[in-house]
Design a protein around this motif. Structure first.
Motif, PDB file in Angstrom:
ATOM      1  N   GLY A 128      41.922  33.725  34.595  1.00 16.20           N
ATOM      2  CA  GLY A 128      43.185  34.240  34.062  1.00 16.20           C
ATOM      3  C   GLY A 128      43.449  35.706  34.360  1.00 16.20           C
ATOM      4  N   LEU A 129      42.440  36.544  34.192  1.00 14.58           N
ATOM      5  CA  LEU A 129      42.634  37.983  34.409  1.00 14.58           C
ATOM      6  C   LEU A 129      42.982  38.300  35.865  1.00 14.58           C
ATOM      7  CD1 LEU A 129      42.650  40.867  33.379  1.00 14.58           C
ATOM      8  CD2 LEU A 129      40.159  40.928  33.662  1.00 14.58           C
ATOM      9  N   PRO A 130      42.188  37.848  36.863  1.00 17.33           N
ATOM     10  CA  PRO A 130      42.564  38.168  38.248  1.00 17.33           C
ATOM     11  C   PRO A 130      43.894  37.564  38.678  1.00 17.33           C
ATOM     12  CG  PRO A 130      40.692  36.652  38.191  1.00 17.33           C
ATOM     13  CD  PRO A 130      40.881  37.159  36.806  1.00 17.33           C
ATOM     14  N   VAL A 131      44.234  36.383  38.164  1.00 14.74           N
ATOM     15  CA  VAL A 131      45.516  35.771  38.515  1.00 14.74           C
ATOM     16  C   VAL A 131      46.672  36.603  37.974  1.00 14.74           C
ATOM     17  CG1 VAL A 131      47.023  33.799  38.037  1.00 14.74           C
ATOM     18  CG2 VAL A 131      44.684  33.411  38.799  1.00 14.74           C
ATOM     19  N   ASN A 132      46.599  37.005  36.716  1.00 15.05           N
ATOM     20  CA  ASN A 132      47.670  37.803  36.125  1.00 15.05           C
ATOM     21  C   ASN A 132      47.757  39.194  36.743  1.00 15.05           C
ATOM     22  OD1 ASN A 132      49.175  36.490  33.707  1.00 15.05           O
ATOM     23  ND2 ASN A 132      47.049  35.846  33.422  1.00 15.05           N
ATOM     24  N   MET A 133      46.598  39.769  37.075  1.00  6.75           N
ATOM     25  CA  MET A 133      46.605  41.073  37.744  1.00  6.75           C
ATOM     26  C   MET A 133      47.301  40.967  39.099  1.00  6.75           C
ATOM     27  SD  MET A 133      45.181  43.768  36.264  1.00  6.75           S
ATOM     28  CE  MET A 133      44.381  44.733  37.545  1.00  6.75           C
ATOM     29  N   ALA A 134      47.050  39.875  39.805  1.00  6.37           N
ATOM     30  CA  ALA A 134      47.680  39.695  41.110  1.00  6.37           C
ATOM     31  C   ALA A 134      49.185  39.493  40.977  1.00  6.37           C
ATOM     32  CB  ALA A 134      47.051  38.499  41.820  1.00  6.37           C
ATOM     33  N   LEU A 135      49.608  38.795  39.924  1.00  2.69           N
ATOM     34  CA  LEU A 135      51.030  38.509  39.748  1.00  2.69           C
ATOM     35  C   LEU A 135      51.808  39.684  39.188  1.00  2.69           C
ATOM     36  CD1 LEU A 135      50.922  34.893  38.251  1.00  2.69           C
ATOM     37  CD2 LEU A 135      51.630  35.538  40.541  1.00  2.69           C
ATOM     38  N   PHE A 136      51.247  40.344  38.163  1.00  2.85           N
ATOM     39  CA  PHE A 136      52.021  41.313  37.398  1.00  2.85           C
ATOM     40  C   PHE A 136      51.422  42.719  37.362  1.00  2.85           C
ATOM     41  CE2 PHE A 136      52.289  37.100  35.181  1.00  2.85           C
ATOM     42  CZ  PHE A 136      53.530  36.741  35.694  1.00  2.85           C
ATOM     43  N   GLY A 137      50.240  42.910  37.939  1.00  4.93           N
ATOM     44  CA  GLY A 137      49.628  44.229  37.951  1.00  4.93           C
ATOM     45  C   GLY A 137      48.975  44.595  36.624  1.00  4.93           C
ATOM     46  N   LYS A 138      48.638  45.878  36.473  1.00  2.00           N
ATOM     47  CA  LYS A 138      47.912  46.343  35.292  1.00  2.00           C
ATOM     48  C   LYS A 138      48.723  46.219  34.005  1.00  2.00           C
ATOM     49  CE  LYS A 138      44.775  49.567  37.621  1.00  2.00           C
ATOM     50  NZ  LYS A 138      44.301  50.970  37.694  1.00  2.00           N
ATOM     51  N   ALA A 139      50.039  46.142  34.123  1.00  2.02           N
ATOM     52  CA  ALA A 139      50.873  46.010  32.924  1.00  2.02           C
ATOM     53  C   ALA A 139      50.568  44.733  32.152  1.00  2.02           C
ATOM     54  CB  ALA A 139      52.350  46.037  33.322  1.00  2.02           C
ATOM     55  N   SER A 140      49.964  43.758  32.825  1.00  3.36           N
ATOM     56  CA  SER A 140      49.669  42.477  32.166  1.00  3.36           C
ATOM     57  C   SER A 140      48.392  42.516  31.332  1.00  3.36           C
ATOM     58  CB  SER A 140      49.551  41.371  33.217  1.00  3.36           C
ATOM     59  OG  SER A 140      48.421  41.593  34.062  1.00  3.36           O
ATOM     60  N   ILE A 141      47.527  43.510  31.551  1.00  5.64           N
ATOM     61  CA  ILE A 141      46.200  43.519  30.923  1.00  5.64           C
ATOM     62  C   ILE A 141      46.255  43.426  29.396  1.00  5.64           C
ATOM     63  CG2 ILE A 141      44.122  44.919  30.533  1.00  5.64           C
ATOM     64  CD1 ILE A 141      44.216  45.755  33.413  1.00  5.64           C
ATOM     65  N   PRO A 142      47.105  44.206  28.699  1.00  2.00           N
ATOM     66  CA  PRO A 142      47.121  44.079  27.231  1.00  2.00           C
ATOM     67  C   PRO A 142      47.406  42.657  26.760  1.00  2.00           C
ATOM     68  CG  PRO A 142      48.296  46.046  27.910  1.00  2.00           C
ATOM     69  CD  PRO A 142      47.995  45.277  29.161  1.00  2.00           C
ATOM     70  N   TYR A 143      48.362  41.987  27.389  1.00  2.00           N
ATOM     71  CA  TYR A 143      48.702  40.625  26.973  1.00  2.00           C
ATOM     72  C   TYR A 143      47.613  39.632  27.366  1.00  2.00           C
ATOM     73  CZ  TYR A 143      53.264  42.774  26.319  1.00  2.00           C
ATOM     74  OH  TYR A 143      54.283  43.601  25.913  1.00  2.00           O
ATOM     75  N   VAL A 144      46.973  39.864  28.511  1.00  2.00           N
ATOM     76  CA  VAL A 144      45.836  39.036  28.905  1.00  2.00           C
ATOM     77  C   VAL A 144      44.746  39.112  27.844  1.00  2.00           C
ATOM     78  CG1 VAL A 144      43.938  38.796  30.561  1.00  2.00           C
ATOM     79  CG2 VAL A 144      46.268  39.163  31.389  1.00  2.00           C
ATOM     80  N   LEU A 145      44.466  40.314  27.367  1.00  2.00           N
ATOM     81  CA  LEU A 145      43.383  40.503  26.400  1.00  2.00           C
ATOM     82  C   LEU A 145      43.766  40.021  25.002  1.00  2.00           C
ATOM     83  CD1 LEU A 145      41.911  43.927  27.561  1.00  2.00           C
ATOM     84  CD2 LEU A 145      41.038  41.628  27.963  1.00  2.00           C
ATOM     85  N   VAL A 146      45.062  40.048  24.676  1.00  2.66           N
ATOM     86  CA  VAL A 146      45.490  39.468  23.400  1.00  2.66           C
ATOM     87  C   VAL A 146      45.197  37.972  23.400  1.00  2.66           C
ATOM     88  CG1 VAL A 146      47.525  38.841  22.027  1.00  2.66           C
ATOM     89  CG2 VAL A 146      47.218  41.187  22.784  1.00  2.66           C
ATOM     90  N   TYR A 147      45.580  37.300  24.480  1.00  5.34           N
ATOM     91  CA  TYR A 147      45.288  35.867  24.580  1.00  5.34           C
ATOM     92  C   TYR A 147      43.781  35.634  24.598  1.00  5.34           C
ATOM     93  CZ  TYR A 147      46.312  31.009  25.675  1.00  5.34           C
ATOM     94  OH  TYR A 147      46.430  29.640  25.601  1.00  5.34           O
TER      95      TYR A 147
END
Length: 313
Positions: free
Chosen positions: A113-132
Protein backbone atom coordinates in the motif's frame (compact mmCIF):
# COMPACT_ATOMS: atom_id res chain seq x y z
CA UNK A 1 3.09 6.29 -13.41
CA UNK A 2 1.55 2.90 -14.21
CA UNK A 3 4.90 1.12 -13.87
CA UNK A 4 5.63 2.95 -10.61
CA UNK A 5 2.28 1.88 -9.16
CA UNK A 6 3.01 -1.76 -10.02
CA UNK A 7 6.62 -1.68 -8.81
CA UNK A 8 5.69 -2.21 -5.14
CA UNK A 9 3.96 -5.47 -6.04
CA UNK A 10 6.87 -6.61 -8.21
CA UNK A 11 9.37 -5.94 -5.39
CA UNK A 12 7.42 -8.25 -3.08
CA UNK A 13 7.15 -11.00 -5.68
CA UNK A 14 10.92 -10.90 -6.33
CA UNK A 15 11.64 -11.21 -2.60
CA UNK A 16 9.21 -14.13 -2.30
CA UNK A 17 10.86 -15.79 -5.31
CA UNK A 18 14.29 -15.34 -3.70
CA UNK A 19 13.14 -17.05 -0.50
CA UNK A 20 11.60 -19.82 -2.58
CA UNK A 21 14.78 -20.38 -4.63
CA UNK A 22 17.07 -20.38 -1.58
CA UNK A 23 14.84 -22.96 0.12
CA UNK A 24 14.87 -25.18 -2.97
CA UNK A 25 18.68 -24.89 -2.95
CA UNK A 26 18.74 -26.14 0.66
CA UNK A 27 19.64 -22.89 2.44
CA UNK A 28 16.45 -22.78 4.55
CA UNK A 29 14.58 -25.60 6.29
CA UNK A 30 11.55 -25.96 8.56
CA UNK A 31 13.56 -25.05 11.66
CA UNK A 32 14.82 -21.84 10.05
CA UNK A 33 11.29 -20.84 8.97
CA UNK A 34 10.12 -21.20 12.58
CA UNK A 35 12.97 -18.99 13.80
CA UNK A 36 12.16 -16.45 11.09
CA UNK A 37 8.53 -16.20 12.16
CA UNK A 38 9.58 -15.45 15.74
CA UNK A 39 12.23 -12.96 14.65
CA UNK A 40 9.71 -11.03 12.54
CA UNK A 41 6.81 -10.98 15.02
CA UNK A 42 8.74 -10.54 18.26
CA UNK A 43 11.73 -8.38 17.24
CA UNK A 44 11.58 -6.79 13.80
CA UNK A 45 7.91 -5.78 13.67
CA UNK A 46 7.76 -4.09 17.12
CA UNK A 47 10.84 -2.05 16.16
CA UNK A 48 9.25 -1.23 12.81
CA UNK A 49 6.09 0.01 14.55
CA UNK A 50 7.95 2.28 16.96
CA UNK A 51 10.23 3.68 14.28
CA UNK A 52 7.40 4.34 11.81
CA UNK A 53 5.14 6.14 14.30
CA UNK A 54 7.87 8.25 15.92
CA UNK A 55 9.44 9.35 12.63
CA UNK A 56 6.29 9.97 10.57
CA UNK A 57 4.09 11.75 13.11
CA UNK A 58 4.17 14.75 15.43
CA UNK A 59 1.78 15.17 18.33
CA UNK A 60 -0.18 17.90 16.56
CA UNK A 61 -0.33 15.95 13.33
CA UNK A 62 -1.45 12.84 15.16
CA UNK A 63 -4.28 14.67 16.94
CA UNK A 64 -5.37 16.37 13.71
CA UNK A 65 -5.75 13.23 11.62
CA UNK A 66 -6.94 10.79 14.29
CA UNK A 67 -10.65 11.53 13.58
CA UNK A 68 -10.13 10.12 10.08
CA UNK A 69 -9.62 6.71 11.71
CA UNK A 70 -13.41 6.32 11.85
CA UNK A 71 -13.59 5.45 8.14
CA UNK A 72 -11.16 2.50 8.00
CA UNK A 73 -12.39 1.30 11.40
CA UNK A 74 -16.01 1.24 10.20
CA UNK A 75 -15.02 -0.35 6.89
CA UNK A 76 -13.01 -3.15 8.54
CA UNK A 77 -15.71 -3.75 11.15
CA UNK A 78 -18.22 -4.30 8.34
CA UNK A 79 -15.74 -6.53 6.49
CA UNK A 80 -15.19 -8.70 9.55
CA UNK A 81 -18.96 -9.04 9.85
CA UNK A 82 -19.26 -9.97 6.17
CA UNK A 83 -16.43 -12.52 6.54
CA UNK A 84 -18.67 -14.69 8.74
CA UNK A 85 -21.36 -14.69 6.06
CA UNK A 86 -18.89 -15.38 3.24
CA UNK A 87 -17.13 -18.22 5.11
CA UNK A 88 -20.54 -19.81 5.67
CA UNK A 89 -21.49 -19.38 2.00
CA UNK A 90 -18.21 -20.88 0.74
CA UNK A 91 -18.25 -23.63 3.41
CA UNK A 92 -14.69 -22.92 4.58
CA UNK A 93 -12.88 -25.72 6.44
CA UNK A 94 -13.27 -25.18 10.23
CA UNK A 95 -9.47 -25.35 10.61
CA UNK A 96 -9.08 -22.39 8.22
CA UNK A 97 -11.96 -20.16 9.31
CA UNK A 98 -9.91 -17.91 11.59
CA UNK A 99 -7.25 -17.34 8.94
CA UNK A 100 -9.90 -16.85 6.26
CA UNK A 101 -11.71 -14.12 8.21
CA UNK A 102 -8.48 -12.36 9.14
CA UNK A 103 -7.18 -12.38 5.54
CA UNK A 104 -10.61 -11.39 4.20
CA UNK A 105 -10.72 -8.17 6.24
CA UNK A 106 -7.07 -7.02 6.63
CA UNK A 107 -4.97 -5.58 3.81
CA UNK A 108 -1.26 -5.09 3.12
CA UNK A 109 -1.22 -1.38 3.92
CA UNK A 110 2.55 -0.89 4.23
CA UNK A 111 4.54 -3.39 2.14
CA UNK A 112 2.33 -2.87 -0.94
CA UNK A 113 0.00 0.00 0.00
CA UNK A 114 2.66 2.55 0.92
CA UNK A 115 4.80 2.27 -2.26
CA UNK A 116 1.69 2.19 -4.47
CA UNK A 117 0.23 5.34 -2.91
CA UNK A 118 3.61 7.08 -2.96
CA UNK A 119 3.89 6.33 -6.67
CA UNK A 120 0.37 7.60 -7.36
CA UNK A 121 0.11 10.63 -5.11
CA UNK A 122 3.58 11.39 -3.73
CA UNK A 123 4.50 12.25 -0.14
CA UNK A 124 1.19 14.05 0.42
CA UNK A 125 -0.44 10.62 0.72
CA UNK A 126 1.72 9.42 3.64
CA UNK A 127 -0.46 10.80 6.49
CA UNK A 128 -3.57 9.10 5.10
CA UNK A 129 -1.64 5.90 4.38
CA UNK A 130 -0.54 5.78 8.01
CA UNK A 131 -4.03 6.57 9.32
CA UNK A 132 -5.34 3.51 7.49
CA UNK A 133 -2.27 1.63 8.68
CA UNK A 134 -3.15 2.43 12.31
CA UNK A 135 -6.64 0.98 11.98
CA UNK A 136 -5.49 -2.02 9.95
CA UNK A 137 -2.63 -2.78 12.35
CA UNK A 138 -4.88 -2.58 15.40
CA UNK A 139 -7.47 -4.89 13.84
CA UNK A 140 -4.89 -7.41 12.62
CA UNK A 141 -2.87 -7.65 15.84
CA UNK A 142 -6.00 -7.92 18.02
CA UNK A 143 -9.00 -9.57 16.34
CA UNK A 144 -6.98 -10.87 13.38
CA UNK A 145 -4.38 -12.60 15.55
CA UNK A 146 -7.14 -13.89 17.86
CA UNK A 147 -8.85 -15.56 14.90
CA UNK A 148 -5.59 -16.97 13.48
CA UNK A 149 -4.57 -18.34 16.84
CA UNK A 150 -7.98 -19.99 17.27
CA UNK A 151 -7.23 -22.09 14.17
CA UNK A 152 -4.14 -23.52 15.85
CA UNK A 153 -5.77 -24.44 19.14
CA UNK A 154 -6.80 -28.01 19.85
CA UNK A 155 -8.98 -26.77 22.70
CA UNK A 156 -10.39 -23.32 21.93
CA UNK A 157 -11.07 -22.31 25.55
CA UNK A 158 -8.83 -19.56 27.02
CA UNK A 159 -8.50 -17.96 30.39
CA UNK A 160 -8.35 -14.17 30.82
CA UNK A 161 -4.54 -14.03 30.86
CA UNK A 162 -4.30 -15.97 27.60
CA UNK A 163 -6.77 -13.57 25.97
CA UNK A 164 -4.75 -10.55 27.18
CA UNK A 165 -1.53 -12.10 25.86
CA UNK A 166 -3.21 -12.75 22.54
CA UNK A 167 -4.44 -9.18 22.14
CA UNK A 168 -1.33 -7.38 23.36
CA UNK A 169 1.12 -9.03 20.99
CA UNK A 170 4.66 -7.61 20.61
CA UNK A 171 3.85 -5.75 17.34
CA UNK A 172 0.78 -4.09 18.88
CA UNK A 173 2.77 -3.17 22.00
CA UNK A 174 5.38 -1.59 19.74
CA UNK A 175 2.62 0.31 17.94
CA UNK A 176 1.18 1.54 21.25
CA UNK A 177 4.61 2.54 22.53
CA UNK A 178 5.16 4.62 19.40
CA UNK A 179 1.84 6.44 19.97
CA UNK A 180 2.76 7.15 23.62
CA UNK A 181 6.21 8.47 22.69
CA UNK A 182 4.70 10.83 20.12
CA UNK A 183 1.91 12.04 22.42
CA UNK A 184 4.35 12.68 25.27
CA UNK A 185 6.81 14.27 22.81
CA UNK A 186 9.62 12.00 24.00
CA UNK A 187 12.62 12.05 21.69
CA UNK A 188 14.59 8.83 21.55
CA UNK A 189 18.41 8.97 21.58
CA UNK A 190 19.88 8.90 18.06
CA UNK A 191 21.52 5.50 18.56
CA UNK A 192 18.18 4.00 19.67
CA UNK A 193 16.44 5.47 16.62
CA UNK A 194 19.11 3.95 14.40
CA UNK A 195 18.81 0.54 16.05
CA UNK A 196 15.02 0.59 15.68
CA UNK A 197 15.41 1.61 12.04
CA UNK A 198 17.84 -1.18 11.21
CA UNK A 199 15.93 -3.88 13.10
CA UNK A 200 12.62 -2.68 11.66
CA UNK A 201 14.02 -2.87 8.14
CA UNK A 202 14.35 -6.66 8.61
CA UNK A 203 10.55 -6.96 8.59
CA UNK A 204 9.88 -6.80 4.86
CA UNK A 205 12.66 -9.07 3.51
CA UNK A 206 12.29 -11.66 6.27
CA UNK A 207 8.49 -11.77 5.89
CA UNK A 208 8.84 -12.22 2.13
CA UNK A 209 11.55 -14.86 2.54
CA UNK A 210 9.29 -16.71 4.97
CA UNK A 211 6.48 -16.82 2.41
CA UNK A 212 8.95 -18.12 -0.20
CA UNK A 213 10.13 -20.79 2.25
CA UNK A 214 6.59 -21.97 2.89
CA UNK A 215 5.78 -22.09 -0.83
CA UNK A 216 8.88 -24.19 -1.50
CA UNK A 217 8.09 -26.52 1.40
CA UNK A 218 4.48 -27.07 0.29
CA UNK A 219 5.12 -26.99 -3.50
CA UNK A 220 3.87 -24.49 -6.08
CA UNK A 221 1.55 -27.13 -7.54
CA UNK A 222 -0.68 -26.60 -4.50
CA UNK A 223 -1.45 -23.04 -5.62
CA UNK A 224 -4.60 -23.56 -7.64
CA UNK A 225 -7.99 -21.84 -7.79
CA UNK A 226 -10.27 -22.83 -4.93
CA UNK A 227 -13.42 -21.68 -3.20
CA UNK A 228 -11.28 -20.31 -0.36
CA UNK A 229 -9.28 -18.22 -2.82
CA UNK A 230 -12.48 -17.00 -4.46
CA UNK A 231 -13.78 -15.89 -1.06
CA UNK A 232 -10.55 -14.03 -0.22
CA UNK A 233 -10.51 -12.35 -3.64
CA UNK A 234 -14.14 -11.32 -3.13
CA UNK A 235 -13.28 -9.63 0.17
CA UNK A 236 -9.96 -8.04 -0.79
CA UNK A 237 -10.66 -6.82 -4.32
CA UNK A 238 -14.42 -6.26 -4.51
CA UNK A 239 -16.23 -5.84 -1.21
CA UNK A 240 -13.48 -3.85 0.57
CA UNK A 241 -13.13 -1.08 -2.06
CA UNK A 242 -16.91 -0.94 -2.62
CA UNK A 243 -17.54 -0.48 1.10
CA UNK A 244 -14.87 2.21 1.42
CA UNK A 245 -16.17 4.04 -1.65
CA UNK A 246 -19.71 4.06 -0.25
CA UNK A 247 -18.39 5.41 3.09
CA UNK A 248 -16.17 8.25 1.86
CA UNK A 249 -17.44 9.32 -1.57
CA UNK A 250 -20.45 11.39 -0.38
CA UNK A 251 -18.46 13.16 2.38
CA UNK A 252 -16.88 16.61 2.30
CA UNK A 253 -13.38 15.35 3.10
CA UNK A 254 -10.19 15.78 1.05
CA UNK A 255 -10.33 13.92 -2.25
CA UNK A 256 -6.80 12.66 -1.63
CA UNK A 257 -7.97 10.96 1.56
CA UNK A 258 -10.81 9.29 -0.33
CA UNK A 259 -8.46 8.01 -3.00
CA UNK A 260 -5.84 6.71 -0.55
CA UNK A 261 -8.41 4.94 1.63
CA UNK A 262 -9.97 3.21 -1.39
CA UNK A 263 -6.55 2.07 -2.63
CA UNK A 264 -5.52 0.86 0.85
CA UNK A 265 -8.73 -1.09 1.35
CA UNK A 266 -8.12 -3.16 -1.79
CA UNK A 267 -4.52 -4.21 -1.17
CA UNK A 268 -3.57 -7.93 -1.01
CA UNK A 269 -3.53 -10.09 2.12
CA UNK A 270 -1.28 -9.05 5.00
CA UNK A 271 2.17 -10.56 4.48
CA UNK A 272 2.42 -11.22 8.22
CA UNK A 273 -0.48 -13.70 8.14
CA UNK A 274 1.70 -16.76 7.32
CA UNK A 275 4.28 -15.73 9.93
CA UNK A 276 1.64 -15.41 12.65
CA UNK A 277 -0.01 -18.66 11.51
CA UNK A 278 3.32 -20.46 11.88
CA UNK A 279 3.90 -18.96 15.31
CA UNK A 280 0.50 -20.13 16.60
CA UNK A 281 0.48 -23.53 14.84
CA UNK A 282 -2.23 -22.65 12.34
CA UNK A 283 -1.94 -23.55 8.64
CA UNK A 284 0.85 -21.24 7.44
CA UNK A 285 0.93 -22.96 4.03
CA UNK A 286 -2.69 -21.95 3.47
CA UNK A 287 -1.87 -18.36 4.42
CA UNK A 288 1.24 -18.27 2.22
CA UNK A 289 -0.79 -19.38 -0.80
CA UNK A 290 -3.35 -16.63 -0.23
CA UNK A 291 -0.68 -13.95 0.23
CA UNK A 292 1.05 -14.93 -3.00
CA UNK A 293 -2.18 -15.32 -5.00
CA UNK A 294 -3.59 -11.94 -3.92
CA UNK A 295 -0.24 -10.22 -4.42
CA UNK A 296 0.00 -11.58 -7.97
CA UNK A 297 -3.59 -10.59 -8.72
CA UNK A 298 -2.95 -7.08 -7.42
CA UNK A 299 -0.79 -6.57 -10.53
CA UNK A 300 -4.13 -6.46 -12.37
CA UNK A 301 -6.12 -4.64 -9.69
CA UNK A 302 -3.67 -1.79 -9.02
CA UNK A 303 -3.93 -0.30 -12.54
CA UNK A 304 -7.74 -0.66 -12.48
CA UNK A 305 -7.98 1.04 -9.09
CA UNK A 306 -5.57 3.71 -10.23
CA UNK A 307 -7.79 4.64 -13.17
CA UNK A 308 -10.82 4.81 -10.87
CA UNK A 309 -9.36 6.86 -8.02
CA UNK A 310 -7.44 9.28 -10.24
CA UNK A 311 -10.83 10.77 -11.07
CA UNK A 312 -11.17 11.77 -7.42
CA UNK A 313 -7.97 13.84 -7.18
Amino acid sequence: MLMHSVSGVLIILVLIATGYWLTVQGWFDEHYSKITSKLVTQIALPCYMINTITTQFTRGHLLKILPDLQFPILSMTLLFGLSYLVQWFFQIDPHHRGLFKSMFANSNTVFVGLPVNMALFGKASIPYVLVYYMANTTFFWTLGVYLIRSDGQTHPGFNLWQIVQKIFSPPLLGFMMGIVLVCLQIKLPPFVESDLHYLGNLTIPLSMFFIGMKLAQMGLRNIRPSKDMAGIFLGRFLLAPILMTILVLPLTVPNLMKAVFIIQSAMPVMTNAPVVAKLYHADSNYAAVMVTATTCFSLIMVPLLMMMVMRLV
